[in-house]
Write a protein that holds these residues in place. Structure first.
Motif, PDB file in Angstrom:
ATOM      1  N   LEU A   1      38.014  45.558  38.158  1.00 27.49           N
ATOM      2  CA  LEU A   1      39.297  46.129  38.576  1.00 27.49           C
ATOM      3  C   LEU A   1      39.815  45.455  39.844  1.00 27.49           C
ATOM      4  CD1 LEU A   1      38.598  49.919  37.893  1.00 27.49           C
ATOM      5  CD2 LEU A   1      39.985  48.343  36.522  1.00 27.49           C
ATOM      6  N   THR A   2      38.917  45.019  40.703  1.00 24.31           N
ATOM      7  CA  THR A   2      39.340  44.303  41.909  1.00 24.31           C
ATOM      8  C   THR A   2      39.911  42.937  41.547  1.00 24.31           C
ATOM      9  OG1 THR A   2      37.639  45.433  43.200  1.00 24.31           O
ATOM     10  CG2 THR A   2      38.623  43.469  44.169  1.00 24.31           C
ATOM     11  N   TYR A   3      39.301  42.253  40.578  1.00 20.58           N
ATOM     12  CA  TYR A   3      39.869  40.984  40.108  1.00 20.58           C
ATOM     13  C   TYR A   3      41.303  41.188  39.614  1.00 20.58           C
ATOM     14  CZ  TYR A   3      35.239  38.780  40.172  1.00 20.58           C
ATOM     15  OH  TYR A   3      34.029  38.267  40.549  1.00 20.58           O
ATOM     16  N   VAL A   4      41.522  42.264  38.866  1.00 17.84           N
ATOM     17  CA  VAL A   4      42.862  42.552  38.355  1.00 17.84           C
ATOM     18  C   VAL A   4      43.817  42.848  39.506  1.00 17.84           C
ATOM     19  CG1 VAL A   4      44.220  44.147  36.954  1.00 17.84           C
ATOM     20  CG2 VAL A   4      41.981  43.388  36.141  1.00 17.84           C
ATOM     21  N   ALA A   5      43.365  43.621  40.486  1.00 18.69           N
ATOM     22  CA  ALA A   5      44.216  43.945  41.639  1.00 18.69           C
ATOM     23  C   ALA A   5      44.610  42.689  42.413  1.00 18.69           C
ATOM     24  CB  ALA A   5      43.500  44.930  42.556  1.00 18.69           C
ATOM     25  N   ILE A   6      43.666  41.773  42.594  1.00 20.79           N
ATOM     26  CA  ILE A   6      43.967  40.521  43.297  1.00 20.79           C
ATOM     27  C   ILE A   6      44.991  39.704  42.536  1.00 20.79           C
ATOM     28  CG2 ILE A   6      42.997  38.308  44.031  1.00 20.79           C
ATOM     29  CD1 ILE A   6      40.396  39.756  44.644  1.00 20.79           C
ATOM     30  N   SER A   7      44.806  39.604  41.217  1.00 21.31           N
ATOM     31  CA  SER A   7      45.737  38.803  40.413  1.00 21.31           C
ATOM     32  C   SER A   7      47.147  39.389  40.457  1.00 21.31           C
ATOM     33  CB  SER A   7      45.243  38.706  38.968  1.00 21.31           C
ATOM     34  OG  SER A   7      45.352  39.954  38.302  1.00 21.31           O
TER      35      SER A   7
END
Length: 369
Positions: A118-124
């Motif tokens: 979910l953090t990867y998605v938030a960064i993107s």
């Protein structure tokens, strides 16, 4: 469907081992050594990343906060997940840590991997809106903290069904109802792997087209060129992080997809060895991010040099120490440029004021004469 499925099927996979096919001592020692390196590097590397960001006020940008969140999740997994599960797999014995640790270890593994994804998605999404829609309001520190808090709450919610299903059964940490758990596995797999991969692919493809696929009309100033280059460096690093994540977890994903389709796979003689290798690649993902930050970002590289400044072969970065008042350029281009341009405006204003003062003195002297 990552670490969760591992825990669900460890006992089943290992139980298929007959004494004659038990792991040789040399193989146990080799895997123990490899996993020990993963744990040590994951804890040390990610702890340094956390220190670099939190100990230097101007490094506390929204994107850096997300990277700290990734580091926290990796440290959590390295401490409370990998050692227990590796001991369980390599020794092929009953679960020796009790009923509480059976549920707790699985809770940590589920929540940490969900938080990572979910953090990867938030960064993107943060990079997408910052680059594709630069006029929109940027994330504030408070909003970033709230998003991170929401990521952990959502991770706990998504993982809660699996956490409740693990108990000690016949001295093994197993799932109470495997038929229901398998249905949940596919849902978890979709939420934490398929959907994020789709979102990451779309966002970073669009960002890449924006940064590399378009030609500027008219003359490009040095300021604009530097800003574009800085954004490209950020995106390259973040894409590398996502690619390594996907590659590390692919063998584990493929294993559990195949085992769901072909239930007889655990009966195969070489399955435990294949599984251990795939699990090692998945767990090793927690050590690569600090190396990527160090190799692909000057500010983090200087931070690592500063952290290891006591080593004889490492010289402390004077730039990192003397310029900590500036934001990390590679992670907050608008903020950094704002600081630079603000300083330039102040300098110009002071210079103009000085020239005006000298002109007034000259006029007054002329009048006196």
């Amino acid at each position: 469907m990552k670490e969760k499925e591992m825990a669900a099927l460890i006992n089943y996979t290992i139980s298929k081992l007959e004494p004659s096919t038990a792991l040789p001592l040399t193989l146990k020692v080799t895997f123990f050594f490899l996993f020990a390196i993963v744990v040590i590097l994951a804890i040390c590397g990610n702890s340094i990343v956390i220190w670099i960001v939190l100990a230097h006020r101007r490094m506390r940008t929204p994107t850096n906060y997300f990277l700290v969140n990734l580091a926290y999740a990796d440290v959590l997994s390295a401490i409370f997940n990998i050692p227990f599960n590796v001991y369980y797999m390599l020794n092929q014995t009953a679960w020796p840590f009790g009923d509480f640790m059976c549920s707790f270890v699985q809770a940590v593994s589920h929540i940490s991997i969900a938080a990572n994804v979910l953090t990867y998605v938030a960064i993107s999404l943060d990079r997408y809106f910052a680059i594709i829609h630069p006029l929109r309001t940027k994330l504030t520190h408070k909003q970033t903290i709230m998003i991170i808090f929401g990521i952990w709450i959502l991770s706990l919610s998504v993982s809660s069904p699996a956490i409740r299903s693990f108990r000690i059964i016949r001295s093994a940490c197993e799932v109470l109802d495997m038929s229901i758990h398998k249905k949940y596995e596919w849902i978890f797999f979709s939420v934490t792997y398929v959907c994020p991969i789709v979102i990451l692919t779309i966002t970073y493809t669009r960002i890449a087209i924006e940064l590399w696929g378009q030609t500027a009309i008219g003359e490009v100033t040095k300021r604009q060129r530097d800003s574009i280059q800085s954004k490209r460096k950020v995106v390259k690093m973040l894409i590398a992080v996502v690619l390594i994540f996907g590659l590390c977890w692919f063998p584990q994903q493929a294993y559990f997809i195949l085992i769901s389709i072909y239930p007889a796979i655990p009966d195969w003689r070489g399955t435990p060895y294949i599984y251990l290798i795939s699990y090692f690649f998945a767990m090793s993902n927690s050590i690569y991010n600090p190396f990527l930050y160090c190799c692909m970002n000057n500010r983090f590289r200087n931070g690592f040099r500063n952290a290891f400044r006591f080593c004889p072969c490492v010289s402390a970065s004077t730039e990192f120490c003397s310029q900590t008042h500036m934001s990390c350029r590679s992670f907050s281009e608008p903020t950094t440029l704002g600081v630079v341009y603000s300083s330039q405006r102040k300098t110009i204003h002071l210079a103009n004021a000085h020239r005006a003062t000298m002109a007034e003195i000259s006029i007054n002297l002329s009048r006196k004469h």
